[in-house]
Enzyme design. Sequence first.
Site, PDB file in Angstrom:
ATOM      1  N   ASP A 135       9.115  -6.339  -3.630  1.00 58.22           N
ATOM      2  CA  ASP A 135       8.737  -4.964  -3.979  1.00 58.22           C
ATOM      3  C   ASP A 135       9.987  -4.142  -4.352  1.00 58.22           C
ATOM      4  O   ASP A 135      11.046  -4.321  -3.734  1.00 58.22           O
ATOM      5  CB  ASP A 135       8.085  -4.394  -2.698  1.00 58.22           C
ATOM      6  CG  ASP A 135       7.280  -3.148  -2.909  1.00 58.22           C
ATOM      7  OD1 ASP A 135       6.831  -2.923  -4.032  1.00 58.22           O
ATOM      8  OD2 ASP A 135       7.069  -2.406  -1.913  1.00 58.22           O
ATOM      9  N   HIS A 136       9.873  -3.250  -5.324  1.00 54.65           N
ATOM     10  CA  HIS A 136      10.938  -2.282  -5.664  1.00 54.65           C
ATOM     11  C   HIS A 136      12.317  -2.914  -5.878  1.00 54.65           C
ATOM     12  O   HIS A 136      13.324  -2.420  -5.332  1.00 54.65           O
ATOM     13  CB  HIS A 136      11.056  -1.213  -4.567  1.00 54.65           C
ATOM     14  CG  HIS A 136       9.882  -0.290  -4.532  1.00 54.65           C
ATOM     15  ND1 HIS A 136       9.627   0.651  -5.507  1.00 54.65           N
ATOM     16  CD2 HIS A 136       8.862  -0.173  -3.640  1.00 54.65           C
ATOM     17  CE1 HIS A 136       8.521   1.301  -5.222  1.00 54.65           C
ATOM     18  NE2 HIS A 136       8.027   0.815  -4.098  1.00 54.65           N
ATOM     19  N   GLY A 148       5.437   6.932   2.168  1.00 57.41           N
ATOM     20  CA  GLY A 148       5.642   7.494   3.509  1.00 57.41           C
ATOM     21  C   GLY A 148       4.522   8.431   3.882  1.00 57.41           C
ATOM     22  O   GLY A 148       3.419   8.359   3.344  1.00 57.41           O
ATOM     23  N   ALA A 157      -0.185   4.004  -0.348  1.00 56.97           N
ATOM     24  CA  ALA A 157      -1.613   4.087   0.006  1.00 56.97           C
ATOM     25  C   ALA A 157      -1.843   4.512   1.452  1.00 56.97           C
ATOM     26  O   ALA A 157      -2.961   4.886   1.811  1.00 56.97           O
ATOM     27  CB  ALA A 157      -2.297   2.748  -0.252  1.00 56.97           C
ATOM     28  N   THR A 161       3.813   2.254   5.491  1.00 53.26           N
ATOM     29  CA  THR A 161       3.964   3.217   6.588  1.00 53.26           C
ATOM     30  C   THR A 161       2.981   2.976   7.733  1.00 53.26           C
ATOM     31  O   THR A 161       3.366   2.957   8.901  1.00 53.26           O
ATOM     32  CB  THR A 161       3.794   4.653   6.033  1.00 53.26           C
ATOM     33  OG1 THR A 161       4.827   4.844   5.064  1.00 53.26           O
ATOM     34  CG2 THR A 161       3.915   5.703   7.111  1.00 53.26           C
TER      35      THR A 161
HETATM   36  P1  13P Z   1       3.453   3.652   2.128  1.00 62.29           P
HETATM   37  O1  13P Z   1       4.670   3.403   2.973  1.00 62.29           O
HETATM   38  O2  13P Z   1       3.277   5.082   1.843  1.00 62.29           O
HETATM   39  O3  13P Z   1       2.251   2.965   2.649  1.00 62.29           O
HETATM   40  O4  13P Z   1       3.768   2.986   0.686  1.00 62.29           O
HETATM   41  C1  13P Z   1       3.993   1.622   0.605  1.00 62.29           C
HETATM   42  C2  13P Z   1       4.408   1.208  -0.754  1.00 62.29           C
HETATM   43  O5  13P Z   1       4.090   1.846  -1.727  1.00 62.29           O
HETATM   44  C3  13P Z   1       5.200  -0.017  -0.852  1.00 62.29           C
HETATM   45  O6  13P Z   1       5.668  -0.255  -2.133  1.00 62.29           O
END
Ligand code: 13P
Length: 277
Positions: free
Chosen positions: A80-81, A179, A208, A231
């Site tokens: 991710d990212h 978050g 989400a 989160t």
């Molecule tokens: P949250 O931490 O808001 O659930 O977002 C998770 C996310 O988008 C991971 O890429």
Amino acid sequence: MFTSSSEILKWANSRNIAVAAFNVYNFEGVKAVVEGAEQEGVPVIIQIHPASLERGSKPLISMALEAARLSTVSISIHLDHIDRIDSINEGIDAGITSFMPDGSAYDYQENIEFTRSCAEKIIGIGGFVEGELGRLSGTEDSVTISDYQALLTDPLLVDDYVSKTKINALAICIGNVHGKYESEPKLDFQRLYKIRETIQLPLVMHGASGLSNEMISQCVLAGISKFNVNTELRQAYIFGLSEAVNRDITDLLSIMNLCVSKMKEIVVARIREYSLH
Ligand code: 13P
């Protein structure tokens, strides 16, 4: 079984539902996601964020891949990212086939260039690429993007972005936040409908955690195929730890099992929410 993110998204698409993608940091996270998905009998995506990757490195990837291989349901492992092209190479060497090159910190042209150069490598191994157009506000693993730095996805740029980067899925920014939502989440559904009209690619919603059932439903009906949750799982883990302290539990295995069961509750609840449409 270990499978590709494309297969999982195809599966979700054929049922008009969305798939859950959970971020993990350790064995307890992986165990909670696998057990939750097996209980529900549905495919799931396990994600590793750069901060988690930096800490867990190849052993974390190997553990997640092995857990996916041994599972009775289809699971893909997704980085991710990713903000460095080297991480794509490292991930590919470690057996990963699913990535989100994140060029959202760059301006539009640079985002295209970064995402396209990562995508070339990923597509070269038959892998899956998620790109982000716009920029999400909020905090994830100590990286904070303030509201004024955030950018909503421009529907007029979507077609150009997708065709130039060759991505397989698009992460959209319509008011979703990484978050904790500091106030009631406000999603720009009109923007989402316009994006959906423009492209048929799977759409991804980051941030989400904290969205209401109603919003999730509306998102799925509007074409969101993948929800990223981090989160809420982290909070569940910490609830487990504090409950263990409050209940004076000192046995380490019991503490770890409590954390897994708290996280698994979230995994099951989110999977059900994304599947009911
Ligand atoms: P949250 O931490 O808001 O659930 O977002 C998770 C996310 O988008 C991971 O890429």
